[in-house]
Design an enzyme around this catalytic site. Structure first.
Site, PDB file in Angstrom:
ATOM      1  N   ARG A 174     -29.581  -1.100   0.368  1.00  0.00           N
ATOM      2  CA  ARG A 174     -30.399  -1.130   1.590  1.00  0.00           C
ATOM      3  C   ARG A 174     -31.659  -0.315   1.422  1.00  0.00           C
ATOM      4  O   ARG A 174     -31.620   0.738   0.784  1.00  0.00           O
ATOM      5  CB  ARG A 174     -29.615  -0.508   2.752  1.00  0.00           C
ATOM      6  CG  ARG A 174     -28.440  -1.287   3.159  1.00  0.00           C
ATOM      7  CD  ARG A 174     -27.940  -0.806   4.530  1.00  0.00           C
ATOM      8  NE  ARG A 174     -26.600  -1.321   4.706  1.00  0.00           N
ATOM      9  CZ  ARG A 174     -25.512  -0.594   4.529  1.00  0.00           C
ATOM     10  NH1 ARG A 174     -25.612   0.688   4.208  1.00  0.00           N
ATOM     11  NH2 ARG A 174     -24.333  -1.150   4.660  1.00  0.00           N
ATOM     12  N   ARG A 247      -5.629  -3.528 -13.837  1.00  0.00           N
ATOM     13  CA  ARG A 247      -5.967  -2.132 -13.936  1.00  0.00           C
ATOM     14  C   ARG A 247      -4.961  -1.386 -13.063  1.00  0.00           C
ATOM     15  O   ARG A 247      -4.632  -1.830 -11.956  1.00  0.00           O
ATOM     16  CB  ARG A 247      -7.377  -1.966 -13.387  1.00  0.00           C
ATOM     17  CG  ARG A 247      -8.253  -0.966 -14.012  1.00  0.00           C
ATOM     18  CD  ARG A 247      -8.363  -0.921 -15.478  1.00  0.00           C
ATOM     19  NE  ARG A 247      -8.816   0.430 -15.832  1.00  0.00           N
ATOM     20  CZ  ARG A 247      -8.612   1.023 -16.970  1.00  0.00           C
ATOM     21  NH1 ARG A 247      -7.948   0.415 -17.937  1.00  0.00           N
ATOM     22  NH2 ARG A 247      -9.067   2.235 -17.203  1.00  0.00           N
ATOM     23  N   GLU A 298      -7.914  10.396  -8.130  1.00  0.00           N
ATOM     24  CA  GLU A 298      -7.528   9.042  -8.538  1.00  0.00           C
ATOM     25  C   GLU A 298      -7.987   8.808  -9.982  1.00  0.00           C
ATOM     26  O   GLU A 298      -9.171   8.928 -10.281  1.00  0.00           O
ATOM     27  CB  GLU A 298      -8.207   8.061  -7.588  1.00  0.00           C
ATOM     28  CG  GLU A 298      -7.704   6.654  -7.677  1.00  0.00           C
ATOM     29  CD  GLU A 298      -8.330   5.768  -6.590  1.00  0.00           C
ATOM     30  OE1 GLU A 298      -8.312   6.131  -5.397  1.00  0.00           O
ATOM     31  OE2 GLU A 298      -8.854   4.709  -6.961  1.00  0.00           O
TER      32      GLU A 298
HETATM   33  P1  FAD Z   1       0.514  -5.538  -1.965  1.00  0.00           P
HETATM   34  O1  FAD Z   1       0.071  -4.512  -0.996  1.00  0.00           O
HETATM   35  O2  FAD Z   1       0.415  -5.227  -3.417  1.00  0.00           O
HETATM   36  O3  FAD Z   1       2.012  -5.918  -1.593  1.00  0.00           O
HETATM   37  C1  FAD Z   1       2.864  -6.622  -2.460  1.00  0.00           C
HETATM   38  C2  FAD Z   1       4.263  -6.101  -2.225  1.00  0.00           C
HETATM   39  O4  FAD Z   1       5.166  -6.913  -2.975  1.00  0.00           O
HETATM   40  C3  FAD Z   1       4.470  -4.676  -2.721  1.00  0.00           C
HETATM   41  O5  FAD Z   1       5.031  -3.882  -1.694  1.00  0.00           O
HETATM   42  C4  FAD Z   1       5.443  -4.836  -3.897  1.00  0.00           C
HETATM   43  O6  FAD Z   1       6.325  -3.738  -4.025  1.00  0.00           O
HETATM   44  C5  FAD Z   1       6.164  -6.099  -3.527  1.00  0.00           C
HETATM   45  N1  FAD Z   1       6.740  -6.792  -4.674  1.00  0.00           N
HETATM   46  C6  FAD Z   1       6.077  -7.181  -5.796  1.00  0.00           C
HETATM   47  N2  FAD Z   1       6.941  -7.783  -6.646  1.00  0.00           N
HETATM   48  C7  FAD Z   1       8.155  -7.770  -6.054  1.00  0.00           C
HETATM   49  C8  FAD Z   1       9.433  -8.223  -6.443  1.00  0.00           C
HETATM   50  N3  FAD Z   1       9.630  -8.783  -7.633  1.00  0.00           N
HETATM   51  N4  FAD Z   1      10.478  -8.060  -5.593  1.00  0.00           N
HETATM   52  C9  FAD Z   1      10.290  -7.467  -4.382  1.00  0.00           C
HETATM   53  N5  FAD Z   1       9.080  -7.006  -3.974  1.00  0.00           N
HETATM   54  C10 FAD Z   1       8.031  -7.159  -4.793  1.00  0.00           C
HETATM   55  N6  FAD Z   1      -8.887  -3.399   0.977  1.00  0.00           N
HETATM   56  C11 FAD Z   1      -9.727  -3.189   2.021  1.00  0.00           C
HETATM   57  O7  FAD Z   1      -9.909  -4.090   2.861  1.00  0.00           O
HETATM   58  N7  FAD Z   1     -10.364  -1.984   2.188  1.00  0.00           N
HETATM   59  C12 FAD Z   1     -10.199  -0.947   1.324  1.00  0.00           C
HETATM   60  O8  FAD Z   1     -10.775   0.116   1.506  1.00  0.00           O
HETATM   61  C13 FAD Z   1      -9.331  -1.153   0.201  1.00  0.00           C
HETATM   62  N8  FAD Z   1      -9.145  -0.170  -0.693  1.00  0.00           N
HETATM   63  C14 FAD Z   1      -8.308  -0.367  -1.741  1.00  0.00           C
HETATM   64  C15 FAD Z   1      -8.129   0.678  -2.633  1.00  0.00           C
HETATM   65  C16 FAD Z   1      -7.276   0.515  -3.712  1.00  0.00           C
HETATM   66  C17 FAD Z   1      -7.078   1.654  -4.671  1.00  0.00           C
HETATM   67  C18 FAD Z   1      -6.611  -0.719  -3.915  1.00  0.00           C
HETATM   68  C19 FAD Z   1      -5.694  -0.904  -5.098  1.00  0.00           C
HETATM   69  C20 FAD Z   1      -6.778  -1.767  -3.027  1.00  0.00           C
HETATM   70  C21 FAD Z   1      -7.632  -1.608  -1.932  1.00  0.00           C
HETATM   71  N9  FAD Z   1      -7.818  -2.623  -0.989  1.00  0.00           N
HETATM   72  C22 FAD Z   1      -8.677  -2.420   0.070  1.00  0.00           C
HETATM   73  C23 FAD Z   1      -7.111  -3.918  -1.098  1.00  0.00           C
HETATM   74  C24 FAD Z   1      -5.787  -3.929  -0.331  1.00  0.00           C
HETATM   75  O9  FAD Z   1      -4.913  -2.957  -0.864  1.00  0.00           O
HETATM   76  C25 FAD Z   1      -5.168  -5.336  -0.487  1.00  0.00           C
HETATM   77  O10 FAD Z   1      -6.026  -6.317   0.022  1.00  0.00           O
HETATM   78  C26 FAD Z   1      -3.802  -5.487   0.203  1.00  0.00           C
HETATM   79  O11 FAD Z   1      -3.017  -4.351   0.138  1.00  0.00           O
HETATM   80  C27 FAD Z   1      -3.074  -6.635  -0.452  1.00  0.00           C
HETATM   81  O12 FAD Z   1      -1.856  -6.887   0.208  1.00  0.00           O
HETATM   82  P2  FAD Z   1      -0.731  -7.757  -0.520  1.00  0.00           P
HETATM   83  O13 FAD Z   1       0.369  -7.919   0.467  1.00  0.00           O
HETATM   84  O14 FAD Z   1      -1.343  -8.959  -1.112  1.00  0.00           O
HETATM   85  O15 FAD Z   1      -0.276  -6.899  -1.785  1.00  0.00           O
END
Ligand code: FAD
Ligand code: UDP
Length: 369
Positions: A174, A247, A298
């Site tokens: 910006r 990662r 982190e």
């Molecule tokens: P996940 O949260 O990964 O959930 C998947 C779940 O499945 C987990 O609980 C896991 O244990 C479970 N699972 C996997 N395999 C198995 C299995 N075989 N058996 C049983 N359970 C299983 N987004 C934003 O909008 N704003 C932010 O500021 C932001 N910051 C972030 C910072 C970091 C460091 C990271 C890594 C991500 C960030 N994100 C952010 C992105 C956000 O975390 C994701 O969009 C969101 O959490 C994804 O949800 P999900 O349900 O797809 O995955």
């Protein structure tokens, strides 16, 4: 027998389960972790909601998504404005007039644009083909070398010339004095933490924790009419075509006996020599006034089978392998794949909510047809 066995209690699984339950379908959620919420999980320690898997700020331009999450919990007015630390100096992020003033002493947008323009011309970049070229073409070489190169190479463990351009395009630039990290209309953090949001989404739905789908796959597949999978895409297929790369992160969290450690929720350390990428101070996400504070350093690291996958690496090699798995996934009639891991996509939370709602809606349409 349930209608949907949902693998993963992260935001994707929780929203999908809520939507189908509201429409009268029986859902069961399992998660291999010992808590719900996936990566948005927050834990209350000494009155402070600790973002256990890294800083999470909800932001969106979509009023429907914002109203949806706010119908479960109230969000505060937090605005992310991280600070970058480089060789003892602090710079505002994202790149804006405050950063340009701190970097070059310029006070007017035209002066900043001129400096950036001349650095882009000197670098000879016409059509950016990788992250380094993209970054320089956006902000010039000074900012690239001080605030981007070191941070990005720590974060991704790869040379900026081997990374895709889209990663850096996420950041706003910006020519106003505005430190808001996001351009979106709506932004905030659930008051009381994200775990409450997931708890509300999963209210009345059976959830089994510390249960890995792969520990008894045949049983789980036969226990439901449909499986909804939000785990790793390649793991679902037994890695038989190869491993997708991710990662991973390592978090070092400590409680300090001071009221305010760094004065901001997030400080990024952009020089390569400092091993961590950022320090979070959790109380500042909710304007906390507790007597102590909790900080998290982190560290970014390569994923291997023993640690958590966080960021899909969407380079050419991995995209090719992911496409192969995705094609197979689409041909499985009784499994729905969704979420960051199962779609191998760098989704933010608002995109995950939208995607889970859409997939649930598609299911409902399918059944009505
Ligand atoms: P996940 O949260 O990964 O959930 C998947 C779940 O499945 C987990 O609980 C896991 O244990 C479970 N699972 C996997 N395999 C198995 C299995 N075989 N058996 C049983 N359970 C299983 N987004 C934003 O909008 N704003 C932010 O500021 C932001 N910051 C972030 C910072 C970091 C460091 C990271 C890594 C991500 C960030 N994100 C952010 C992105 C956000 O975390 C994701 O969009 C969101 O959490 C994804 O949800 P999900 O349900 O797809 O995955
Ligand atoms: N980035 C950077 N310096 C910073 C912050 C971010 O170079 O101080 C780059 C880095 O490549 C990062 C990308 O911008 O991967 C996207 O940043 P974002 O904060 O969106 O990453 P995330 O929150 O997903 O880790």
């Amino acid at each position: 027998m349930v209608d949907y066995l949902i693998v993963g209690s992260g935001l994707f699984g929780a929203v999908f389960a809520r939507e189908m339950t509201n429409n009268g379908y029986k859902c069961q959620v399992i998660d291999k972790r010992n808590h719900i919420g996936g990566n948005v999980f927050t834990e209350n320690v000494s009155g402070i909601n600790v973002h256990k898997y890294g800083a999470h700020i909800f932001h969106t331009n979509d009023k429907e998504i914002w109203d949806y999450v706010n119908s479960f919990v109230e969000f505060n007015r937090f605005t992310l404005s991280p600070i970058a630390y480089f060789e003892g100096k602090l710079y505002n992020l994202p790149f804006n007039m405050n950063t340009f003033y701190q970097m070059w002493g310029v006070t007017k947008p035209e002066q900043a644009k001129e400096i950036i323009q001349s650095q882009v011309i000197n670098a000879g970049i016409v059509s950016p083909g990788n992250l380094e070229e993209q970054a320089i073409s956006m902000v010039g070489t000074d900012i690239y070398f001080k605030l981007i190169k070191g941070y990005t190479e720590k974060q991704w463990g790869r040379d900026c010339r081997d990374l895709p351009t889209f990663i850096i395009k996420r950041l706003p630039i910006r020519f106003t004095f505005d430190n808001n990290y996001f351009n979106d209309k709506y932004q905030g953090i659930p008051i009381g933490g994200y775990t409450q949001l997931i708890e509300k989404l999963l209210e009345g739905i059976e959830v089994k924790l510390s249960v890995d789908f792969f520990s008894d796959r045949a049983f789980f597949e036969s226990s439901a009419r449909q499986v909804v999978f939000s785990g790793k895409l390649d793991e679902f297929f037994g890695y038989d075509a190869g491993y997708l790369e991710y990662r991973s992160l390592r978090f070092e969290t400590e409680e300090l006996g001071v009221q305010n450690f760094q004065g901001n929720a997030v400080v990024n350390y952009t020089e390569k020599e400092i091993p961590y990428t950022r320090i979070l101070e959790h109380k500042h996400f909710e304007f906390g006034t507790q007597p102590t504070t909790i900080i998290t350093r982190e560290y970014s690291q390569e994923w291997n089978k023993g640690n958590e996958p966080y960021y899909p690496i969407n380079d050419v090699k991995n995209e090719k392998l992911a496409s192969l798995y995705k094609e197979r996934a689409e041909n499985l009639p009784n499994v729905i794949f969704g979420g960051r891991l199962a779609e191998y996509r760098y989704y933010d939370m608002h995109q995950i909510v939208a995607s889970a709602k859409k997939k649930a809606k598609d299911e409902l349409v399918k059944f009505k047809a």
